[in-house]
Design an enzyme around this catalytic site. Structure first.
Site, PDB file in Angstrom:
ATOM      1  N   HIS A 122      38.001  42.944  42.855  1.00  9.44           N
ATOM      2  CA  HIS A 122      39.433  42.884  41.972  1.00  9.44           C
ATOM      3  C   HIS A 122      39.430  41.753  41.197  1.00  9.44           C
ATOM      4  CE1 HIS A 122      42.467  40.322  44.093  1.00  9.44           C
ATOM      5  NE2 HIS A 122      41.970  40.769  45.077  1.00  9.44           N
ATOM      6  N   GLU A 151      44.787  45.589  42.104  1.00 14.67           N
ATOM      7  CA  GLU A 151      44.508  45.406  43.622  1.00 14.67           C
ATOM      8  C   GLU A 151      45.650  44.685  44.489  1.00 14.67           C
ATOM      9  OE1 GLU A 151      43.027  43.753  47.649  1.00 14.67           O
ATOM     10  OE2 GLU A 151      44.117  42.978  46.087  1.00 14.67           O
ATOM     11  N   GLU A 152      46.229  43.608  43.875  1.00 15.56           N
ATOM     12  CA  GLU A 152      47.283  42.950  44.613  1.00 15.56           C
ATOM     13  C   GLU A 152      48.552  44.022  44.702  1.00 15.56           C
ATOM     14  OE1 GLU A 152      46.745  40.661  46.290  1.00 15.56           O
ATOM     15  OE2 GLU A 152      45.157  39.269  45.409  1.00 15.56           O
ATOM     16  N   ASP A 206      35.471  40.606  48.639  1.00 11.52           N
ATOM     17  CA  ASP A 206      36.691  39.999  48.619  1.00 11.52           C
ATOM     18  C   ASP A 206      37.002  38.824  49.533  1.00 11.52           C
ATOM     19  OD1 ASP A 206      39.320  39.896  47.823  1.00 11.52           O
ATOM     20  OD2 ASP A 206      40.045  41.778  48.044  1.00 11.52           O
TER      21      ASP A 206
END
Length: 351
Positions: A67, A206-207, A229
């Site tokens: 991401h 993504e967050e 990640d």
């Protein structure tokens, strides 16, 4: 071991909070276009870079997701004194925000500071409790009349930090997950041939809920999936021995599970075997908290994917600065490269 630190620095310092990834997306497209056969950007903003496989008889597809978005904020109100009030994009640790510099991305970039009440004026109960996000505001050092010339409600805000070397480590903002972005770009650069089509996907949002990877996995429908990640390290003097998983400097992490995913045991075994065979230092990544793009990559394709994750240990995740070890970053590039190159050598049918 030699990492391209100038590129790493540029990737980490380029702004791109969730939903506002324009600048980091342009950088990624420029870097990966010469390295792959095709690049597209989907409607949500994911960058999908395709490197075609050499096995023309196979229709297998492998998706790697890293991401690109970072933690950030959105301006939600400008008060009469010119102070900005904000909504967060992702999960900040409030206690780390006091007096930190930020960049407000309005008509032009403006440096601000996250202000709060000085300790001298706090009541006893305020001193004892942990800070809350609503305790903070952004001070641009300007009167409201000046602020509104450049800033509007809805403008994004990012942390203001440069990347530095700190011993054997790298320290700066947004290493979650610009480290993964760097690893994926450098892996594409190092790859020669791959047996199956590899979709290197730099995902958005993504967050705030794994949103980009959900859309991309549904579109690609991969047979195999890897998330790339960081993984939170607790190798700290304040941690108990059994909590000290994913230590910095001990190698790349091979994910076994997190709060949203139990990685496919075949992918875990395959990654371990590749690490051992190619003398790549690795460690188990097992925790019951946090989530990554592994979950949507595994579940959101029509057929599901044999999925796992390559993890880079990180200290101080979701704080003002984060830290990774250069050797772990290099090991992640090595492991991802051999995994993509030798994905067809494993017996994926065994149960």
């Amino acid at each position: 071991m030699q990492l391209d630190i100038p590129l790493f620095k540029k990737i980490c310092e380029t702004p791109g909070p969730s939903g506002f990834e324009q600048r980091i997306r342009r950088l990624i497209v420029d870097e990966v276009t010469p390295l792959v056969d095709h690049v597209e950007i989907d409607n949500l903003g994911n960058v999908i870079a395709l490197k075609r496989g050499t096995n023309n008889a196979s229709s297998k597809k492998l998706m790697v997701a890293a991401h690109m978005d970072e933690l950030g904020m959105l301006v939600k109100h400008i008060d009469e004194e010119g102070y900005l009030h904000f909504h967060t994009l992702g999960g900040f640790d409030p206690k780390t925000l006091t007096a930190q510099r930020v960049i407000v991305h309005g008509k032009k970039d403006l440096i601000g500071v996250l202000g709060g009440k000085p300790i001298h004026f706090m009541a006893e109960e305020e001193r004892k409790r942990s800070p809350k996000l609503e305790d903070y505001f952004i001070d641009l050092g300007m009167r409201r009349e000046e602020v509104v010339q450049y800033v509007s409600v809805g403008n994004p805000v990012t942390r203001e930090r440069t990347l530095i070397k700190m011993g054997d480590c790298l320290n700066g903002k947004s290493l979650d997950n610009r480290t993964g972005v760097f690893v994926l770009i450098e892996t594409l650069r190092a790859l020669e041939a791959v047996p199956y089509d590899v979709y290197a996907v730099f995902t958005v949002q993504e967050e705030v809920g794994l949103r980009g990877a959900t859309v991309a996995a549904h579109h690609i429908n991969p047979d195999f999936g890897l998330a790339l990640d960081t993984t939170t390290s607790l190798d700290l003097p304040t941690s108990k021995p059994h909590e000290k998983a994913a230590r910095l400097g001990q190698g790349v992490g091979i994910k076994i599970m997190d709060s949203q995913t139990i990685c496919d045991y075949r992918m875990v075994d395959f990654l371990k075997a590749q690490a051992e065979q190619h003398h790549i230092p690795w460690q188990a990544d097992l925790k019951a908290v946090g989530g990554t793009d592994t979950a949507p990559v595994q579940r959101m394709g029509q057929d599901g994917a044999i999925a796992g994750a390559v993890s880079i240990p990180i200290r101080y995740a979701h704080q003002s600065v984060e830290t990774v070890h250069q050797q772990d970053v290099y090991a992640a590039i090595q492991l991802l490269r051999v995994a993509l190159a030798y994905i067809d050598t494993y017996d994926w049918q065994h149960i």
